[in-house]
Enzyme design. Structure first.
Site, mmCIF file in Angstrom:
data_model
loop_
_atom_site.group_PDB
_atom_site.id
_atom_site.type_symbol
_atom_site.label_atom_id
_atom_site.label_comp_id
_atom_site.label_asym_id
_atom_site.label_seq_id
_atom_site.Cartn_x
_atom_site.Cartn_y
_atom_site.Cartn_z
ATOM 1 N N THR A 127 -19.968 62.953 13.972
ATOM 2 C CA THR A 127 -18.944 62.189 14.692
ATOM 3 C C THR A 127 -19.527 61.066 15.550
ATOM 4 O OG1 THR A 127 -17.332 62.429 16.490
ATOM 5 C CG2 THR A 127 -19.081 64.035 16.453
ATOM 6 N N ASP A 128 -18.711 60.050 15.810
ATOM 7 C CA ASP A 128 -19.140 58.964 16.705
ATOM 8 C C ASP A 128 -19.307 59.453 18.148
ATOM 9 O OD1 ASP A 128 -16.440 59.293 17.391
ATOM 10 O OD2 ASP A 128 -15.880 57.193 17.096
ATOM 11 N N TYR A 151 -18.213 69.699 23.060
ATOM 12 C CA TYR A 151 -18.053 69.496 21.612
ATOM 13 C C TYR A 151 -19.103 68.510 21.101
ATOM 14 C CZ TYR A 151 -16.368 67.068 17.427
ATOM 15 O OH TYR A 151 -16.305 66.460 16.184
ATOM 16 N N LYS A 155 -22.296 68.929 18.441
ATOM 17 C CA LYS A 155 -22.443 68.138 17.213
ATOM 18 C C LYS A 155 -23.781 67.390 17.215
ATOM 19 C CE LYS A 155 -19.834 67.594 14.299
ATOM 20 N NZ LYS A 155 -19.593 68.353 13.023
HETATM 21 P P1 NAD Z 1 -10.592 71.000 11.667
HETATM 22 O O1 NAD Z 1 -10.658 71.630 13.016
HETATM 23 O O2 NAD Z 1 -9.282 70.528 11.141
HETATM 24 O O3 NAD Z 1 -11.186 72.010 10.575
HETATM 25 C C1 NAD Z 1 -12.366 72.744 10.779
HETATM 26 C C2 NAD Z 1 -12.449 73.796 9.669
HETATM 27 O O4 NAD Z 1 -13.681 74.516 9.845
HETATM 28 C C3 NAD Z 1 -11.316 74.813 9.716
HETATM 29 O O5 NAD Z 1 -10.813 75.026 8.422
HETATM 30 C C4 NAD Z 1 -11.979 76.069 10.265
HETATM 31 O O6 NAD Z 1 -11.385 77.268 9.817
HETATM 32 C C5 NAD Z 1 -13.406 75.904 9.739
HETATM 33 N N1 NAD Z 1 -14.405 76.617 10.558
HETATM 34 C C6 NAD Z 1 -14.579 76.554 11.909
HETATM 35 N N2 NAD Z 1 -15.580 77.362 12.288
HETATM 36 C C7 NAD Z 1 -16.061 77.953 11.158
HETATM 37 C C8 NAD Z 1 -17.092 78.892 10.890
HETATM 38 N N3 NAD Z 1 -17.827 79.405 11.884
HETATM 39 N N4 NAD Z 1 -17.307 79.262 9.618
HETATM 40 C C9 NAD Z 1 -16.557 78.748 8.604
HETATM 41 N N5 NAD Z 1 -15.552 77.894 8.788
HETATM 42 C C10 NAD Z 1 -15.300 77.484 10.054
HETATM 43 O O7 NAD Z 1 -11.660 69.840 11.694
HETATM 44 P P2 NAD Z 1 -11.667 68.412 10.994
HETATM 45 O O8 NAD Z 1 -10.964 67.443 11.865
HETATM 46 O O9 NAD Z 1 -11.282 68.556 9.571
HETATM 47 O O10 NAD Z 1 -13.232 68.063 11.097
HETATM 48 C C11 NAD Z 1 -14.131 68.400 10.041
HETATM 49 C C12 NAD Z 1 -15.514 67.892 10.404
HETATM 50 O O11 NAD Z 1 -15.477 66.484 10.610
HETATM 51 C C13 NAD Z 1 -16.066 68.494 11.698
HETATM 52 O O12 NAD Z 1 -17.427 68.753 11.512
HETATM 53 C C14 NAD Z 1 -15.845 67.399 12.741
HETATM 54 O O13 NAD Z 1 -16.803 67.479 13.762
HETATM 55 C C15 NAD Z 1 -16.010 66.154 11.882
HETATM 56 N N6 NAD Z 1 -15.295 64.951 12.347
HETATM 57 C C16 NAD Z 1 -13.959 65.005 12.642
HETATM 58 C C17 NAD Z 1 -13.305 63.836 13.029
HETATM 59 C C18 NAD Z 1 -11.820 63.823 13.348
HETATM 60 O O14 NAD Z 1 -11.312 62.797 13.792
HETATM 61 N N7 NAD Z 1 -11.080 64.899 13.114
HETATM 62 C C19 NAD Z 1 -14.018 62.633 13.130
HETATM 63 C C20 NAD Z 1 -15.385 62.637 12.849
HETATM 64 C C21 NAD Z 1 -16.019 63.796 12.443
HETATM 65 O O1 DAU Z 2 -14.168 60.364 17.528
HETATM 66 C C1 DAU Z 2 -14.165 61.382 16.558
HETATM 67 C C2 DAU Z 2 -13.574 62.616 17.175
HETATM 68 O O2 DAU Z 2 -12.177 62.388 17.294
HETATM 69 C C3 DAU Z 2 -13.837 63.891 16.389
HETATM 70 O O3 DAU Z 2 -15.221 64.141 16.359
HETATM 71 C C4 DAU Z 2 -13.114 65.078 17.037
HETATM 72 O O4 DAU Z 2 -13.278 66.248 16.255
HETATM 73 C C5 DAU Z 2 -11.641 64.746 17.133
HETATM 74 O O5 DAU Z 2 -10.965 65.797 17.818
HETATM 75 C C6 DAU Z 2 -11.438 63.424 17.873
HETATM 76 O O6 DAU Z 2 -11.786 63.559 19.287
HETATM 77 P P1 DAU Z 2 -10.913 62.874 20.434
HETATM 78 O O7 DAU Z 2 -11.108 63.613 21.690
HETATM 79 O O8 DAU Z 2 -11.105 61.395 20.432
HETATM 80 O O9 DAU Z 2 -9.449 63.170 19.799
HETATM 81 P P2 DAU Z 2 -8.077 63.642 20.453
HETATM 82 O O10 DAU Z 2 -7.044 63.520 19.384
HETATM 83 O O11 DAU Z 2 -8.196 64.947 21.148
HETATM 84 O O12 DAU Z 2 -7.815 62.533 21.557
HETATM 85 C C7 DAU Z 2 -7.754 61.155 21.207
HETATM 86 C C8 DAU Z 2 -7.558 60.376 22.501
HETATM 87 O O13 DAU Z 2 -6.251 60.679 23.021
HETATM 88 C C9 DAU Z 2 -8.535 60.758 23.602
HETATM 89 O O14 DAU Z 2 -8.850 59.606 24.363
HETATM 90 C C10 DAU Z 2 -7.745 61.751 24.462
HETATM 91 C C11 DAU Z 2 -6.316 61.275 24.324
HETATM 92 N N1 DAU Z 2 -5.278 62.329 24.359
HETATM 93 C C12 DAU Z 2 -5.415 63.410 23.546
HETATM 94 C C13 DAU Z 2 -4.480 64.419 23.558
HETATM 95 C C14 DAU Z 2 -4.644 65.637 22.666
HETATM 96 C C15 DAU Z 2 -4.169 62.182 25.186
HETATM 97 O O15 DAU Z 2 -4.031 61.187 25.915
HETATM 98 N N2 DAU Z 2 -3.221 63.186 25.194
HETATM 99 C C16 DAU Z 2 -3.341 64.307 24.423
HETATM 100 O O16 DAU Z 2 -2.447 65.188 24.486
#
Ligand code: NAD
Ligand code: DAU
Length: 336
Positions: A127-128, A151, A155
């Site tokens: 992640t960024d 978190y 990572k």
């Molecule tokens: P998510 O929370 O939707 O899904 C995570 C999945 O991992 C779930 O299916 C969960 O059951 C599984 N998991 C968690 N712990 C586990 C364990 N111990 N063993 C096996 N499975 C397990 O997450 P996502 O948003 O799909 O993110 C996926 C990956 O991408 C993560 O590594 C996250 O850090 C990275 N990422 C996410 C974002 C974002 O914006 N969501 C951005 C950049 C990177």
């Molecule tokens: O940047 C990549 C990351 O983006 C991933 O690595 C993470 O897994 C993913 O959860 C996400 O992290 P953020 O903290 O940026 O995402 P989130 O959706 O929780 O929040 C986005 C922005 O919105 C952040 O500045 C916090 C704000 N926020 C979030 C929630 C849930 C609010 O203002 N209100 C809210 O209720």
């Protein structure tokens, strides 16, 4: 070629699996997908329902920290795409224990198993957030890591292990670092799906602090295409940022969602800020564009419109996720 996808029942992992099995990444040459997922609160088998009957898919419920399970799953595997992680920053602030376990120990276990089984390549999806908050400019891959949330710290540790396994053991690892994803099947705790689902229910949405925090948004389909390119042609040991071209303040994002749904801005409530809240993320992703030909292809306006439509038409997917077991966290942030 057999590929192991960890966390393949989560938001991004399930998109990657669905796309792989529907021929989205022909360059990967993958004809068998093994998914290992613990099915935590964030994992959902129904996110794989479009491909669950596909004979090329094998699903196993299990923990990436469990050495025996992972060793069994990597047998005969050429490529691992490691998504499995705890991912929600607010939860890591409430309790970081599961983040250390799944994100650090889990990655170490996957790397060890890959090494032992002679897996050809491991792509670690990162992640960024590992670069920390940027007041100006954009982070390239060689920027020193400065994670601010538990978190992000977990990572960053996971990234260091992938790098170390390449340097020490010669394992072919690549790291991808992407910005904020949005799209279908995202658990309704993250900003976009939380706001859309609450607005669809006529509820207010909680904006942290002054709402001027900036995130770079990318559609999940673009992120997954970037990962597939890295899996196919990424240089051993290299890290690739994957960005999305759309930097938005949270207040702009909230305004966009409210207006696309034809609602009133008074539904947006300013609430107490997140502890240690990073002000701005921004990626320099010129390496993946230059070396692998990546370019985000989903215009933000189209992507957000289709995402809103998906949540509107798929209540049966997200309504059960707001059942009592999940109310603790969702409820708290909603009341603030
Ligand atoms: P998510 O929370 O939707 O899904 C995570 C999945 O991992 C779930 O299916 C969960 O059951 C599984 N998991 C968690 N712990 C586990 C364990 N111990 N063993 C096996 N499975 C397990 O997450 P996502 O948003 O799909 O993110 C996926 C990956 O991408 C993560 O590594 C996250 O850090 C990275 N990422 C996410 C974002 C974002 O914006 N969501 C951005 C950049 C990177
Ligand atoms: O940047 C990549 C990351 O983006 C991933 O690595 C993470 O897994 C993913 O959860 C996400 O992290 P953020 O903290 O940026 O995402 P989130 O959706 O929780 O929040 C986005 C922005 O919105 C952040 O500045 C916090 C704000 N926020 C979030 C929630 C849930 C609010 O203002 N209100 C809210 O209720």
């Amino acid at each position: 070629m057999r590929m192991l996808v960890t966390g393949g029942a989560g938001f991004i992992g399930s998109h990657f699996v669905r796309q792989t099995l529907s021929g989205g990444y022909p360059g990967l040459g993958c004809d068998e997908v093994v998914v290992l997922d613990k099915l935590t609160y964030a994992g959902n088998l129904s996110s794989l329902s479009p491909v669950l009957d596909d004979p090329r898919l094998r699903f196993a419920q299990g923990d990436v920290c469990d050495r025996e399970t992972v060793a069994e799953m990597v047998r005969g595997v050429s490529l691992i795409v490691h998504f499995a992680a705890e991912t929600h920053v607010d939860r890591s602030i409430a309790d970081g224990g599961d983040f250390v376990r799944s994100n650090v120990l889990g990655t170490h276990t996957v790397l060890d198993a890959a090494l032992e089984a002679g897996v050809d390549k491991v792509v670690l999806v990162s992640t960024d957030e590992v670069y920390g908050s940027l007041s100006e400019g954009s982070a390239a891959e060689d920027r020193p890591l400065a994670p601010n949330s538990p978190y992000a710290a977990s990572k960053a540790a996971s990234d260091h292990f992938a790098r170390a396994y390449h340097r020490t053991f010669g394992l072919d690892t690549c790291i991808t670092r992407c910005s904020n994803n949005y799209g279908p099947y995202q658990f309704p705790e993250k900003l976009v799906p939380l706001f859309i689902t609450r607005l669809l229910d006529g509820l207010t949405v909680p904006l942290y602090g002054d709402g001027r925090h900036v995130r770079e948004w990318v559609h999940v389909d673009d992120h997954c295409r970037g990962i597939a390119l890295v899996a196919e042609r990424g240089s051993p040991g290299a890290t690739y940022n994957i960005g999305g071209d759309t930097e938005l303040s949270n207040v702009r994002m909230a305004g966009t969602l409210v207006s696309q749904l034809g609602l009133d801005e008074s539904l947006v409530r300013f609430v107490e800020d997140r502890q240690g809240h990073d002000r701005r993320y921004s990626l320099d992703d010129s390496r993946i564009r230059r070396e692998l030909g990546y370019r985000p292809s989903v215009p933000f306006e189209e992507g957000i419109e289709s995402t809103i439509r998906w949540y509107t038409e798929n209540r049966s997917w997200w309504e059960p996720l707001r059942a009592p077991a999940h109310r603790d966290l969702l409820g708290t942030s909603a009341e603030r």
